[in-house]
Structure formats: structure tokens, C-alpha cells
Design an enzyme around this catalytic site. Sequence first.
Site, PDB file in Angstrom:
ATOM      1  N   ASP A  30      -7.890  24.953   5.896  1.00  0.00           N
ATOM      2  CA  ASP A  30      -8.484  24.089   7.081  1.00  0.00           C
ATOM      3  C   ASP A  30      -9.244  24.253   7.942  1.00  0.00           C
ATOM      4  O   ASP A  30      -8.566  25.874   8.215  1.00  0.00           O
ATOM      5  CB  ASP A  30      -6.305  23.432   7.278  1.00  0.00           C
ATOM      6  CG  ASP A  30      -7.292  21.898   7.276  1.00  0.00           C
ATOM      7  OD1 ASP A  30      -6.562  20.627   7.106  1.00  0.00           O
ATOM      8  OD2 ASP A  30      -7.549  21.205   8.184  1.00  0.00           O
ATOM      9  N   PHE A 147      -4.890   9.249  -5.918  1.00  0.00           N
ATOM     10  CA  PHE A 147      -4.187   7.461  -6.252  1.00  0.00           C
ATOM     11  C   PHE A 147      -2.765   7.639  -5.158  1.00  0.00           C
ATOM     12  O   PHE A 147      -1.880   7.183  -5.895  1.00  0.00           O
ATOM     13  CB  PHE A 147      -4.694   6.653  -7.559  1.00  0.00           C
ATOM     14  CG  PHE A 147      -5.702   6.956  -8.308  1.00  0.00           C
ATOM     15  CD1 PHE A 147      -6.790   5.914  -7.606  1.00  0.00           C
ATOM     16  CD2 PHE A 147      -6.148   7.493  -9.416  1.00  0.00           C
ATOM     17  CE1 PHE A 147      -7.924   5.552  -8.134  1.00  0.00           C
ATOM     18  CE2 PHE A 147      -7.564   7.414 -10.006  1.00  0.00           C
ATOM     19  CZ  PHE A 147      -8.595   6.468  -9.796  1.00  0.00           C
ATOM     20  N   GLU A 150       1.499   7.544   0.289  1.00  0.00           N
ATOM     21  CA  GLU A 150       2.534   8.221   1.253  1.00  0.00           C
ATOM     22  C   GLU A 150       3.622   7.549   0.584  1.00  0.00           C
ATOM     23  O   GLU A 150       4.213   7.055   0.731  1.00  0.00           O
ATOM     24  CB  GLU A 150       1.932   8.003   2.798  1.00  0.00           C
ATOM     25  CG  GLU A 150       0.540   8.967   3.040  1.00  0.00           C
ATOM     26  CD  GLU A 150       0.311   8.417   4.851  1.00  0.00           C
ATOM     27  OE1 GLU A 150       0.795   8.025   4.633  1.00  0.00           O
ATOM     28  OE2 GLU A 150      -1.222   8.357   4.707  1.00  0.00           O
ATOM     29  N   ASN A 210      -7.731  -0.060  -4.101  1.00  0.00           N
ATOM     30  CA  ASN A 210      -7.721  -0.275  -3.398  1.00  0.00           C
ATOM     31  C   ASN A 210      -7.436  -1.499  -2.736  1.00  0.00           C
ATOM     32  O   ASN A 210      -7.441  -2.201  -1.936  1.00  0.00           O
ATOM     33  CB  ASN A 210      -8.017   0.842  -2.400  1.00  0.00           C
ATOM     34  CG  ASN A 210      -6.971   2.502  -2.073  1.00  0.00           C
ATOM     35  OD1 ASN A 210      -6.174   2.514  -2.906  1.00  0.00           O
ATOM     36  ND2 ASN A 210      -7.389   2.951  -1.389  1.00  0.00           N
ATOM     37  N   GLY A 255       4.492 -10.030   4.731  1.00  0.00           N
ATOM     38  CA  GLY A 255       5.329  -9.967   5.757  1.00  0.00           C
ATOM     39  C   GLY A 255       3.702  -9.327   6.721  1.00  0.00           C
ATOM     40  O   GLY A 255       3.043 -10.037   6.469  1.00  0.00           O
ATOM     41  N   GLY A 259      -1.895  -1.623   6.494  1.00  0.00           N
ATOM     42  CA  GLY A 259      -2.091  -0.714   7.307  1.00  0.00           C
ATOM     43  C   GLY A 259      -2.745   1.112   6.501  1.00  0.00           C
ATOM     44  O   GLY A 259      -2.552   0.704   5.878  1.00  0.00           O
ATOM     45  N   CYS A 262      -5.676   4.647   4.777  1.00  0.00           N
ATOM     46  CA  CYS A 262      -6.494   4.154   3.829  1.00  0.00           C
ATOM     47  C   CYS A 262      -7.071   2.644   3.308  1.00  0.00           C
ATOM     48  O   CYS A 262      -8.830   2.028   3.243  1.00  0.00           O
ATOM     49  CB  CYS A 262      -5.685   4.620   1.936  1.00  0.00           C
ATOM     50  SG  CYS A 262      -5.485   6.476   1.636  1.00  0.00           S
ATOM     51  N   LYS A 265      -9.646   0.712   6.541  1.00  0.00           N
ATOM     52  CA  LYS A 265     -11.104   1.584   6.376  1.00  0.00           C
ATOM     53  C   LYS A 265     -11.567   1.979   4.891  1.00  0.00           C
ATOM     54  O   LYS A 265     -12.906   1.128   4.572  1.00  0.00           O
ATOM     55  CB  LYS A 265     -10.401   2.491   6.870  1.00  0.00           C
ATOM     56  CG  LYS A 265      -9.969   4.122   6.563  1.00  0.00           C
ATOM     57  CD  LYS A 265     -11.298   4.913   5.158  1.00  0.00           C
ATOM     58  CE  LYS A 265     -10.532   6.053   4.563  1.00  0.00           C
ATOM     59  NZ  LYS A 265     -10.609   6.911   3.247  1.00  0.00           N
TER      60      LYS A 265
HETATM   61  C1  UGA Z   1      -2.912   3.377  -1.282  1.00  0.00           C
HETATM   62  C2  UGA Z   1      -3.045   3.383  -2.157  1.00  0.00           C
HETATM   63  O1  UGA Z   1      -1.756   2.404  -2.674  1.00  0.00           O
HETATM   64  C3  UGA Z   1      -2.819   4.149  -3.435  1.00  0.00           C
HETATM   65  O2  UGA Z   1      -2.757   4.428  -4.517  1.00  0.00           O
HETATM   66  C4  UGA Z   1      -4.267   5.630  -2.732  1.00  0.00           C
HETATM   67  O3  UGA Z   1      -4.839   6.474  -3.796  1.00  0.00           O
HETATM   68  C5  UGA Z   1      -3.947   5.639  -1.275  1.00  0.00           C
HETATM   69  O4  UGA Z   1      -3.643   3.970  -0.098  1.00  0.00           O
HETATM   70  C6  UGA Z   1      -5.443   6.240  -0.839  1.00  0.00           C
HETATM   71  O5  UGA Z   1      -6.715   5.764  -0.661  1.00  0.00           O
HETATM   72  O6  UGA Z   1      -5.529   7.584  -0.328  1.00  0.00           O
HETATM   73  P1  UGA Z   1      -0.691   4.124   1.234  1.00  0.00           P
HETATM   74  O7  UGA Z   1      -2.139   4.087   1.866  1.00  0.00           O
HETATM   75  O8  UGA Z   1      -0.144   5.628   0.483  1.00  0.00           O
HETATM   76  O9  UGA Z   1      -1.082   3.922  -0.865  1.00  0.00           O
HETATM   77  O10 UGA Z   1       0.060   2.977   0.809  1.00  0.00           O
HETATM   78  P2  UGA Z   1       0.571   1.918  -0.219  1.00  0.00           P
HETATM   79  O11 UGA Z   1       2.042   1.975  -0.587  1.00  0.00           O
HETATM   80  O12 UGA Z   1      -0.475   1.416  -0.614  1.00  0.00           O
HETATM   81  O13 UGA Z   1       0.631   0.881   1.770  1.00  0.00           O
HETATM   82  C7  UGA Z   1      -0.649   0.274   2.377  1.00  0.00           C
HETATM   83  C8  UGA Z   1       0.674  -0.850   3.625  1.00  0.00           C
HETATM   84  O14 UGA Z   1       0.261  -1.946   2.572  1.00  0.00           O
HETATM   85  C9  UGA Z   1       1.143  -0.477   4.274  1.00  0.00           C
HETATM   86  O15 UGA Z   1       1.111  -0.936   5.519  1.00  0.00           O
HETATM   87  C10 UGA Z   1       2.079  -1.411   3.293  1.00  0.00           C
HETATM   88  O16 UGA Z   1       3.863  -1.724   4.325  1.00  0.00           O
HETATM   89  C11 UGA Z   1       1.766  -2.439   2.897  1.00  0.00           C
HETATM   90  N1  UGA Z   1       2.254  -3.335   1.925  1.00  0.00           N
HETATM   91  C12 UGA Z   1       1.923  -2.885   0.951  1.00  0.00           C
HETATM   92  C13 UGA Z   1       2.784  -4.734   2.193  1.00  0.00           C
HETATM   93  O17 UGA Z   1       2.387  -5.071   3.505  1.00  0.00           O
HETATM   94  N2  UGA Z   1       3.049  -5.117   1.433  1.00  0.00           N
HETATM   95  C14 UGA Z   1       3.201  -4.678  -0.235  1.00  0.00           C
HETATM   96  O18 UGA Z   1       3.371  -5.733  -1.419  1.00  0.00           O
HETATM   97  C15 UGA Z   1       3.070  -3.445  -0.308  1.00  0.00           C
END
Ligand code: UGA
Length: 435
Positions: A30, A147, A150, A210, A255, A259, A262, A265
Site C-alpha cells: 500500500d 462481493f 463490511e 449492487n 429506514g 450509504g 459502495c 457511488k
Molecule cells: C455492499 C454490498 O452489500 C456487498 O455485496 C458489496 O461487496 C459491497 O457493497 C461492495 O461493493 O464492496 P456494504 O457497503 O458493506 O456492502 O453494505 P451493505 O450491507 O450492502 O449495506 C449498505 C447500506 O444499505 C447500509 O447503509 C445499510 O444500512 C443499508 N441497508 C441495507 C438498508 O437501508 N436497508 C437494508 O435492508 C439493507
Amino acid sequence: MRVSVVGLGYLGAVHAASMASLGHEVVGVDVDAARVESLALGKSPFFEPGFDELLARAVGAGRLSVSADVAAVAGARVHFVCVGTPQAAGSGAADLSFVEAAVSSLVPHLAVGDVVVGKSTVPVGTATGLAARVEAVGATLVWNPEFLREGFAVADTLHPDRIVYGVPEGEVGRRAAALVDEVYATPLAEGTPQVVTDYATAELVKVAANSFLATKISFINAMAELCEVAGGDVTRLADAIGHDQRIGRRFLNAGLGFGGGCLPKDIRAFMARADELGAGEAVAFLGEVDAINTRRRARMVELAVEVLGGDVAGARVAVLGAAFKPDSDDVRDSPALDVAARLDGLGAHVVVHDPQAIDNARRKEPSLAYERDLEAALTGADVVLVLTEWRHYRDLDPARAAGLVARPQVLDGRGALDRDAWQAAGWTYRALGRP
Ligand code: UGA
């Protein structure tokens, strides 16, 4: 096998330690010297459940070394590119400068027969351009989107729900795929489904996934808007439609919306790339997905103003949650922090609590007040906003919390609380999309 990982953020660092745990000899690189120094000591520069232990074991066993000098990758046969592709300043497109720089820095150190594995999320068409540069020195590019979520990064890396490769046609592609199969031998032996395809499809799989997830969240949040004006309950609605297995209940939590680094953007970059390809109409609906998502934040601010009697100036607002989701310290495009900042902008005295994300939040929004102790954050509050569904907030005792605040009013931005229990303890309970 000796493998390298270029870019040691949430994705790369977890990938590097996970590959070491599978028995590979891993070198991570890095450009951020402080990050390298921390990882070299076996200390995680960010919060991710289970990662500290995995990292310490990998470094302790001598299977993971890290360096700020890309020359350290020499001798590895497979090189993973895990750098970020943030939103470009002033447009919705992806900023590919880190990917370009990573590949440029790798090329002089590649040997004939090496495989470069792209894991970063990129606009479709990027891999073809990069492949030519890798092939010029006798190496092959494989596109292998990631995929992981976090908060579940370690489990998702070690036990992915699918493995996708984009490879060039013919024998060269088959040989490269076979080498990457050796790296992923353990998850493949567990029966992880594998899809081997061309570069464009592999790149599109990632943004399509996504985009689908973002659309699912905005769909239920659009239903929340309808529930708000028609007097329905979006939680019950989600439960009911979720029983249809074609729809499914997961990712239908209404809700404050999505955010993070991923989903927001990625849908914007997808629209920008589709426009460039003359197919903007095909994904124009993602503009609406984005707009619904942003409206939820504005609605939450309106609700806070409403329960404060129309004037927030000087009111004490306890914001519970700064991370974009629980079990993360990531505040990139965090809905919670955005709402906190908007209320601060209206003159409220906002006190933010988060179990892990305070340091990152303070760097981003230095004018807000932060409190590491949850009870201190609640003390004297005129309204409490639950904006990230950490377990700490779900587990709050509403009766005890009622004794700490100035006015027992709670806004549940994530459907995280037991409404009946909070109301029984004397709280005025309001939530997005619920009566
Ligand atoms: C997301 C994807 O879920 C992963 O599969 C992907 O690999 C990753 O982006 C990436 O592109 O690197 P992540 O950003 O870690 O993963 O988070 P998510 O669990 O997807 O949640 C994203 C947002 O959606 C959070 O702010 C969460 O609070 C919100 N969310 C999630 C909701 O508002 N409602 C839901 O039912 C689920």
C-alpha cells in the site's frame, strides 16, 4: 502459493489476511506508510469484526508481510488489485486513478505467466484496457469482482456465495483461471458456485448486484413514503411481501437508506458509464433510486424538527450512530452523519455517539459534539435519533434511558427498537414509514 495484494483498505487488507489463513504466502502493498506500519505490527487500521485476530495470526505465522514498496511483489504468481474507485470530484463517474496507478506500478515487476486479478469495482470496459498492458509483459488479467460486506468481510472472503472470473478467450484464459482456482482451492472445494465469463460480464455482475440491492432498499423506502401519507406500516408491509420467496425479506429494511463506500457511488458510476455507452436510459431508474434514498435523510430531519415543535435552535439532539451501518467504523456517505450535520446546520446542539466510528466521524464533521459514553450522550436530550442499528441501541433499557433525557422522544431511523416497549416506558416513538 506466493501471492501479492495491492491496496490494503477494507477489501485488500481482509483479502490479504484471508489468503494467508488459507495457507498462501502473501505480500501486501500500500502507498500509505502509516497503514503499512500498523498492519506490519499485526494491528488493524480499521474496525472489522474478526479481522484483528485473523491479521495477528497471519503476521505472527510469517505468512503475511506488508510493504510500501511495490517491488516486494516480485516472485508472487498471482497479484490481486484491491484499490478503491471513489466517486470522481464533480461528477458521478468513478475515479480510476488508483487502479491505473496500481497496474502501472505492478507491470515492471511481473514475470511471464503471472496473473493479475482485478477485484476493484470498475466501469465496464476497464478490464479490456488494463489487459493489454498486462499482456505486454506476458502476464494475464482475470477480473474477479468482490462481493464482501463490511461487518462480515472475513466470513464473506473465506466463504463467498459465488466466485466470478472474467477471463480472455482460449487457452490463455483457461490457464489463468486454473492458477486463480489454486488460490481459491479451499472455498471452491466447499462447493462455492463459480461463474467463468468474459471481462465485460464480470465487471457488470458487480455493479448489477449492487444496483439491485440499492433498488431493493429504495423500493421499500418508496413504500415507506406511501405509508407515511396513507397511514400504513412499512415494517408489516415488508414482512408480508417478504414471505413471497420470489421477493424475500432480506434487504427490505426501510429506514434512513443506504450509504457507505459502495452502493451510492456504484449506482452513480453505473449511470455515468451507461451514458457514455449511449445506454443511459437502461439505468435511468437508478437516478430515482438515488433520489428516494436521499429524500429519507431530509424526511428524518423534518421529523426531528416536527417533534421539537418547529424550532431546533438550541435543542439538544442525541444522535445514536455515525457509521453507515452497524459493526463498521466506516462513515463514507453515512446517512446517520449526514442527518447529524444537517441538524447541526439548523442550529441544534447535536451530540453524536457511536461504538466505533467517532474518530472517523470527527475527522469528517469536526463541528459536531461527540460522546463515547452512551448514557452521557442521552443525558438532557430533547430528542433521541437512532440512525445506525448497533446492538448497543437495540439493547437499551427504555425505562432507564427515559430517566436520562430531558424529553422522552425517540425517532427510530432504522426500525431498530421495540416500539411497544419504548412506548410503555413513556416515550413518544416515531419512525420512518410507520404510524
Ligand atoms: C455492499 C454490498 O452489500 C456487498 O455485496 C458489496 O461487496 C459491497 O457493497 C461492495 O461493493 O464492496 P456494504 O457497503 O458493506 O456492502 O453494505 P451493505 O450491507 O450492502 O449495506 C449498505 C447500506 O444499505 C447500509 O447503509 C445499510 O444500512 C443499508 N441497508 C441495507 C438498508 O437501508 N436497508 C437494508 O435492508 C439493507
